[in-house]
Design a protein around this motif. Sequence first.
Motif, short mmCIF file in Angstrom:
data_model
loop_
_atom_site.label_atom_id
_atom_site.label_comp_id
_atom_site.label_asym_id
_atom_site.label_seq_id
_atom_site.Cartn_x
_atom_site.Cartn_y
_atom_site.Cartn_z
N CYS A 126 0.99 -0.88 0.11
CA CYS A 126 0.36 0.10 -0.17
C CYS A 126 1.04 1.17 0.05
O CYS A 126 1.77 1.28 0.38
CB CYS A 126 -0.69 -0.30 1.39
N ILE A 127 0.04 2.22 -0.33
CA ILE A 127 1.11 3.63 -0.17
C ILE A 127 1.43 3.64 1.14
O ILE A 127 2.19 5.32 1.40
CB ILE A 127 0.29 5.04 -0.83
N GLY A 128 0.39 3.79 2.04
CA GLY A 128 0.25 3.93 3.88
C GLY A 128 -0.64 3.07 4.76
O GLY A 128 -1.71 2.86 3.74
N TRP A 129 0.12 3.51 5.62
CA TRP A 129 -0.47 2.60 7.26
C TRP A 129 -0.90 3.49 7.82
O TRP A 129 -0.56 4.21 8.01
CB TRP A 129 0.07 1.60 7.04
N LEU A 130 -2.43 3.57 8.94
CA LEU A 130 -2.50 4.15 9.83
C LEU A 130 -3.19 3.05 10.86
O LEU A 130 -3.92 1.89 10.20
CB LEU A 130 -3.69 5.23 10.05
N GLU A 131 -3.07 2.83 11.85
CA GLU A 131 -2.64 2.18 12.81
C GLU A 131 -3.98 2.75 14.03
O GLU A 131 -2.82 3.71 14.43
CB GLU A 131 -1.86 1.18 13.52
N CYS A 132 -4.79 2.16 14.01
CA CYS A 132 -5.75 3.69 14.68
C CYS A 132 -6.42 2.44 16.49
O CYS A 132 -6.78 1.33 16.14
CB CYS A 132 -6.58 3.50 13.91
N ARG A 133 -7.00 3.56 17.26
CA ARG A 133 -7.02 2.57 18.48
C ARG A 133 -8.68 3.42 17.92
O ARG A 133 -9.02 4.63 18.17
CB ARG A 133 -6.81 3.18 19.46
N LEU A 134 -10.01 2.68 18.21
CA LEU A 134 -11.22 2.86 18.27
C LEU A 134 -11.77 4.27 19.22
O LEU A 134 -11.73 3.59 20.70
CB LEU A 134 -12.08 2.10 18.10
N ILE A 135 -12.65 5.28 19.01
CA ILE A 135 -12.99 6.32 20.10
C ILE A 135 -13.61 6.08 20.37
O ILE A 135 -14.96 5.94 19.11
CB ILE A 135 -12.37 7.70 19.92
N PRO A 136 -14.75 5.14 21.27
CA PRO A 136 -16.03 4.76 21.20
C PRO A 136 -16.88 6.17 21.77
O PRO A 136 -16.15 7.05 22.62
CB PRO A 136 -16.19 4.58 22.99
#
Length: 198
Positions: A126-136
């Motif tokens: 991929c061009i890029g990746w974002l690792e995310c934590r859900l903000i409920p």
Amino acid sequence: MTAALPATLHALDLRHAHRLLNTGASVLIATAHAGRRNLMACAWNMALDFAPPKLAVCIDKATATRALLEGSGVFAVGVPRAGQAEMVFRVGSMSARDVPGQDKFTAFEIAHFPATRIDVPLVADCIGWLECRLIPEPAVQQAHDLFVGEVLAAWVDERAFADGKFRPLHDTPPDWRTLHHLGAGNFVVPGQQLQAGR
């Protein structure tokens, strides 16, 4: 100065109104929880904040991705490149329920590697990746299928993104340009660059 209405102007069925705005870069959303993982294409996504960086993605209640995201509280967003259009279309056109006994990574032989801050696979190339934590935001999630994430880590491939921005088109290989879904399996990629303010 008032202009006359052009003869080519016609009312749009409101069912299709979203398509006027829905031409941003398509992304891939990867999730994993309790030994299961999934991958879906998502054209409804947007940046929300700078510090800490936040984003929003729309994930329908019927998807396997949503159940995994709600279970784990984390997800990864991959920005696919034009050379991945077929894969993006396949994972976006099929439910995880259509590949019983396996997941889309296995069914479509999608190369991947582990994320650094969350337990979710990142799609290779991929061009890029974002690792995310859900903000409920339960009310927003239930009413609008909208999920907000805080970006914990970000990665880019310098063939398309360098020095904090996308590379100029003349310096980006065509298959490393962003992918924009128009509907019904039709995609466009940037083909011309304009410079304003000079």
